[in-house]
Design an enzyme around this catalytic site. Structure first.
Site, PDB file in Angstrom:
ATOM      1  CD  GLU A   1      -0.679   6.730   6.614  1.00  0.00           C
ATOM      2  OE1 GLU A   1       0.354   6.774   7.302  1.00  0.00           O
ATOM      3  OE2 GLU A   1      -0.869   5.884   5.717  1.00  0.00           O
TER       4      GLU A   1
ATOM      5  CG  ASP B   1      -1.905   1.159   1.263  1.00  0.00           C
ATOM      6  OD1 ASP B   1      -2.380   1.560   0.182  1.00  0.00           O
ATOM      7  OD2 ASP B   1      -2.196   1.683   2.352  1.00  0.00           O
ATOM      8  CB  SER B   2       0.198   4.794  -0.612  1.00  0.00           C
ATOM      9  OG  SER B   2      -1.007   4.852   0.149  1.00  0.00           O
TER      10      SER B   2
ATOM     11  CG  HIS C   1      -5.304   4.806   4.376  1.00  0.00           C
ATOM     12  ND1 HIS C   1      -4.704   4.371   3.217  1.00  0.00           N
ATOM     13  CD2 HIS C   1      -4.304   5.286   5.160  1.00  0.00           C
ATOM     14  CE1 HIS C   1      -3.396   4.578   3.300  1.00  0.00           C
ATOM     15  NE2 HIS C   1      -3.128   5.137   4.466  1.00  0.00           N
TER      16      HIS C   1
ATOM     17  CB  CYS D   1      -3.305   0.234  -2.429  1.00  0.00           C
ATOM     18  SG  CYS D   1      -3.444   1.928  -3.013  1.00  0.00           S
TER      19      CYS D   1
ATOM     20  CB  CYS E   1      -9.600   4.428   0.407  1.00  0.00           C
ATOM     21  SG  CYS E   1      -7.961   4.837   1.070  1.00  0.00           S
TER      22      CYS E   1
HETATM   23  N1  DGL Z   1      -4.866   3.077   0.772  1.00  0.00           N
HETATM   24  C1  DGL Z   1      -4.955   3.526  -0.557  1.00  0.00           C
HETATM   25  C2  DGL Z   1      -6.196   3.065  -1.278  1.00  0.00           C
HETATM   26  O1  DGL Z   1      -6.748   2.042  -0.943  1.00  0.00           O
HETATM   27  C3  DGL Z   1      -4.523   4.908  -0.961  1.00  0.00           C
HETATM   28  C4  DGL Z   1      -4.335   6.014   0.010  1.00  0.00           C
HETATM   29  C5  DGL Z   1      -3.496   7.139  -0.575  1.00  0.00           C
HETATM   30  O2  DGL Z   1      -2.270   6.974  -0.615  1.00  0.00           O
HETATM   31  O3  DGL Z   1      -4.069   8.144  -1.027  1.00  0.00           O
HETATM   32  O4  DGL Z   1      -6.642   3.663  -2.210  1.00  0.00           O
END
Ligand code: DGL
Length: 265
Positions: free
Chosen positions: A153, A11-12, A191, A75, A189
């Site tokens: 985060e 993931d990012s 997150h 992600c 997402c």
């Molecule tokens: N967690 C990521 C997703 O599922 C991206 C979050 C990001 O870096 O903007 O899209």
């Protein structure tokens, strides 16, 4: 296959932990490498060209270094843009994370669902295709929120996050035409499931939140069925592409997910 060969999550940032969690519940002895591209974070405000250029190259380096048996792109942004390219470039199974529109459409009574993702994800043709295939009788509202990514985060670094910001992200769906009928929201997402409770508490009306974590866990268990794992749970590795300093505030959260070794790529 060596029983210590890991599953690699990518993931990012820390969003992929919401996918790692249900996978660990099904495969508690699996060796895990969790890779966060913090040098490229956030993905959601980047262009398609940047993500398509970055993700396959990085996954190639990670695959060379850790020799995973399987990769989970945990992600939505990276998966909806670069999944096909990664699969084409690597000779191992790659599981993607794409918006859980199908289960959301199955659950919605009002036939109005929301897709809450990053800006980059909600504009993808991949989302058009999922909506047409699985939710053609639903109104599908979309909203991109970079703020929610930051909030997740911050939460995992142990910071307090303002309730009003969660409400504002949901208002991006409620305030659209037809938004008064919204009853089901896809957390598109990775997150966002990490702040599901905060979203539920801030919603002006009760909502059902849906994400793809459990489905991905079942897919990973299916693809690795019959393979050997260590007999005891082993310490997981978190690897960061940027300065490993970013992980300092995350050490406690990472260890709650079994990631006790922190490395830089
Ligand atoms: N967690 C990521 C997703 O599922 C991206 C979050 C990001 O870096 O903007 O899209």
């Amino acid at each position: 296959m060596n029983h210590r060969q890991p599953i690699l999550f990518f993931d990012s940032g820390i969003g992929g932990l919401s996918v790692l969690e249900p996978v660990r519940a099904l495969l508690p002895h699996a060796a895990i490498v969790y890779a966060a591209d913090d040098a490229g974070f956030p993905y959601g405000t980047r262009s398609e060209v940047e993500i398509a250029g970055r993700v396959p190259t990085l996954l190639g380096r990670l695959a060379e270094r850790y020799r995973p048996r399987l990769i989970v792109i945990a992600c939505n942004t990276a998966s909806t843009i670069a999944l096909a390219a990664v699969r084409g470039a690597l000779d191992l199974p790659v599981v993607g994370t794409v918006p859980a529109i199908k289960p959301a459409a199955a659950l919605s009574r009002t036939r109005t669902i929301g897709v809450l993702g990053t800006d980059a994800t909600v504009r993808q043709p991949y989302v058009d295709r999922l909506s047409a295939e699985f939710a053609s009788d639903c109104t599908v509202l979309r909203h991109g929120s970079a703020r929610l990514v930051e909030l997740a985060e911050a939460k995992l670094r142990g910071e307090t996050t303002p309730a009003a910001d969660y409400a504002a992200a949901l208002d991006g769906l409620f305030d659209q035409p037809g938004g008064d009928l919204l009853d089901t929201v896809v957390l598109a997402c990775t997150h966002f499931p990490l702040v599901r409770d905060e979203l539920a508490a801030a919603a002006r009306r009760p909502l059902t939140f849906v994400d793809g974590g459990e489905g991905i866990a079942r897919r990973v268990a299916h693809l690795t069925a019959g393979q050997d794992w260590p007999t005891e749970p082993v310490a997981g590795v978190a690897v960061f592409t940027g300065s490993a300093n970013i992980a300092l505030g995350l050490r406690d959260s990472l260890s709650r997910f079994g990631l006790t070794t922190i490395e830089a790529l």
